[in-house]
Design an enzyme around this catalytic site. Structure first.
Site, PDB file in Angstrom:
ATOM      1  N   GLU A   1       0.835  -1.201   0.000  1.00 60.35           N
ATOM      2  CA  GLU A   1       0.000   0.000   0.000  1.00 60.35           C
ATOM      3  C   GLU A   1       0.871   1.253   0.000  1.00 60.35           C
ATOM      4  O   GLU A   1       1.943   1.257   0.600  1.00 60.35           O
ATOM      5  CB  GLU A   1      -0.905  -0.004   1.236  1.00 60.35           C
ATOM      6  CG  GLU A   1      -1.725  -1.285   1.354  1.00 60.35           C
ATOM      7  CD  GLU A   1      -2.380  -1.471   2.725  1.00 60.35           C
ATOM      8  OE1 GLU A   1      -2.646  -0.454   3.400  1.00 60.35           O
ATOM      9  OE2 GLU A   1      -2.618  -2.629   3.118  1.00 60.35           O
TER      10      GLU A   1
ATOM     11  N   GLU B   1      -9.811   5.737   2.880  1.00 61.72           N
ATOM     12  CA  GLU B   1     -10.165   4.921   4.045  1.00 61.72           C
ATOM     13  C   GLU B   1     -10.135   5.803   5.285  1.00 61.72           C
ATOM     14  O   GLU B   1      -9.256   6.667   5.418  1.00 61.72           O
ATOM     15  CB  GLU B   1      -9.160   3.772   4.207  1.00 61.72           C
ATOM     16  CG  GLU B   1      -9.371   2.930   5.452  1.00 61.72           C
ATOM     17  CD  GLU B   1      -8.297   1.864   5.632  1.00 61.72           C
ATOM     18  OE1 GLU B   1      -8.186   1.336   6.738  1.00 61.72           O
ATOM     19  OE2 GLU B   1      -7.557   1.576   4.659  1.00 61.72           O
TER      20      GLU B   1
END
Length: 416
Positions: free
Chosen positions: A220, A331
């Protein structure tokens, strides 16, 4: 009589003093042990620096010799020869000179705040120094620098019970059903407001391998605001990796052995500057992660100029071959303060329909195919758990290729 009172009074004071000393001793033992543990952990993380740079935001950036970085504490990397450049670099459809004409700030170079006070010499890498306070903010020393479990959006299982249990909410675009060897995106940079210190807001891409079980592999990269991790509300460049769904392996940035950095100009976890403003100047960063087909390592590039380093392929099981899913998006942690949805913002804190200059975007999202070419993804899906809180809208055009706007304010009239 007075003498008797004096004696008894003295005994009482002596007794109280003994109690206090006893309590202090009992309380002191674990404090001392914790202090020693923290000191030991800091020594392990903060390698000896050739020189250090004080950033305007309070960070200290240590210039550590490339061979002394934490990655080489890993037993499998003891005799590792550093790969100073990737064997292959993907070339593809959209270059950064093909940005939208409406982006009047395309000439503005995005950088990191610490650059204003110096730079690291050749053969060193810049590492954000970890402080005692950074470690003490963590839920435990063992969990410092790690994400909690179940933080990856799984579009195929939008089970409301799982949503509430995980405490994480997303607004993403994704592709699956093929073999992927990397991903790229240009990501609009903001400074979303965070309601609680234990919450965060981030925008990133996910390179995923395997099923969504206990052995999920993930790489990520993106930007995040995380008061718990960094002790402030600055927008920072970050990376993360795990090979077992966040259980024991992996960490943020360079906080464990894993990622090998080769670049002496960009510090993982350092503040990004400048930041987009609502109805004002817009700034974005581009991130590319791809698999070197010769060596098998996963490389990361920031912007056009900075190849940062790589994750060795042995760290992973599924990703040692290829990725099975790519995700891009936002997120947040929703800890439901006072039993209500958090007001922590995602992206700009505004919904996608507000468009350019107001909503946050990902543009020119691409995947790397088996021929090591960057391509616009086919069959892009979108997913959000609660579109009244955070939403996503995708599109496609000549300048931005495959793109989407995303984000939202969290708690509002329609998101109680």
């Amino acid at each position: 009589m007075a003498a008797q009172l004096g004696v008894s009074h003295g005994l009482v004071l002596l007794f109280l003093l003994l109690i206090c000393l006893s309590n202090a001793a009992v309380a002191g033992r674990p404090v001392t042990r914790q202090r020693l543990d923290v000191r030991r952990h800091l020594k392990r993380l903060n390698k000896p620096a050739l020189n250090s740079i004080k950033s305007p935001d309070g960070d200290i950036i240590d210039c550590v010799h490339i061979s002394q970085q934490l990655a080489f504490d890993h037993p499998f990397l003891q005799n590792h020869t550093i790969q100073m450049r990737p064997s292959f670099h993907p070339e593809g459809l959209y270059d950064d000179n093909k940005v939208a004409k409406s982006d009047s700030n395309k000439e503005q170079k995005i950088t990191q705040l610490w650059h204003t006070n110096g730079k690291c010499p050749e053969n060193t890498i810049p590492i954000r120094r970890t402080s005692k306070d950074d470690i003490l903010r963590a839920s435990s020393m063992k969990r410092f620098g790690k994400k909690k479990h179940r933080t990856i959006p799984h579009p195929m299982s939008a089970d409301p019970d799982l949503i509430n249990e995980s405490g994480h909410q997303h607004a993403i675009a994704y592709v699956e059903g093929d073999k992927y060897y990397g991903a790229k995106a240009t990501i609009n940079v903001w400074d979303p407001k965070i309601q609680q210190p234990n919450e965060f807001s981030l925008s990133q891409l996910w390179i995923l391998g395997g099923s969504f079980g206990e052995d999920l592999n993930s790489i990520e990269a993106g930007w995040q605001v995380s008061p718990d991790l960094y002790g402030d509300n600055n927008t920072r460049l970050f990376t993360y990796w795990t090979s077992d769904a966040y259980q024991a392996t992996g960490c943020y940035n360079l906080l464990c052995s894993g990622f090998i950095q080769i670049n002496n100009e960009i510090a993982m976890g350092a503040s990004i500057y400048p930041i987009s403003g609502y109805s004002g100047s817009q700034y974005d960063i581009s991130i590319l992660v791809w698999k070197d087909p010769k060596e098998g390592n996963w490389w990361m590039q920031f912007g056009n100029d900075y190849v940062l380093g790589y994750w060795p392929s042995f760290l992973f099981s599924y990703l040692a071959d290829s990725a099975s899913m790519i995700e891009w998006g936002g997120e947040v942690v929703n800890s439901e303060p006072d039993g209500q949805h958090t007001s922590t913002e995602m992206g700009s804190g505004h919904f996608p329909e507000e468009g350019f200059g107001k909503a946050s975007y990902f543009r020119n999202i691409q995947i790397v195919d088996e021929s090591n070419n960057l391509k616009s993804p086919k069959g892009v899906g979108t997913f959000t758990e609660q579109s009244n809180c955070y939403d996503v809208q995708n599109g496609n055009n000549g300048d931005w290729g495959s793109y989407f706007y995303y984000g939202g304010p969290g708690k509002n009239g329609n998101c109680p």
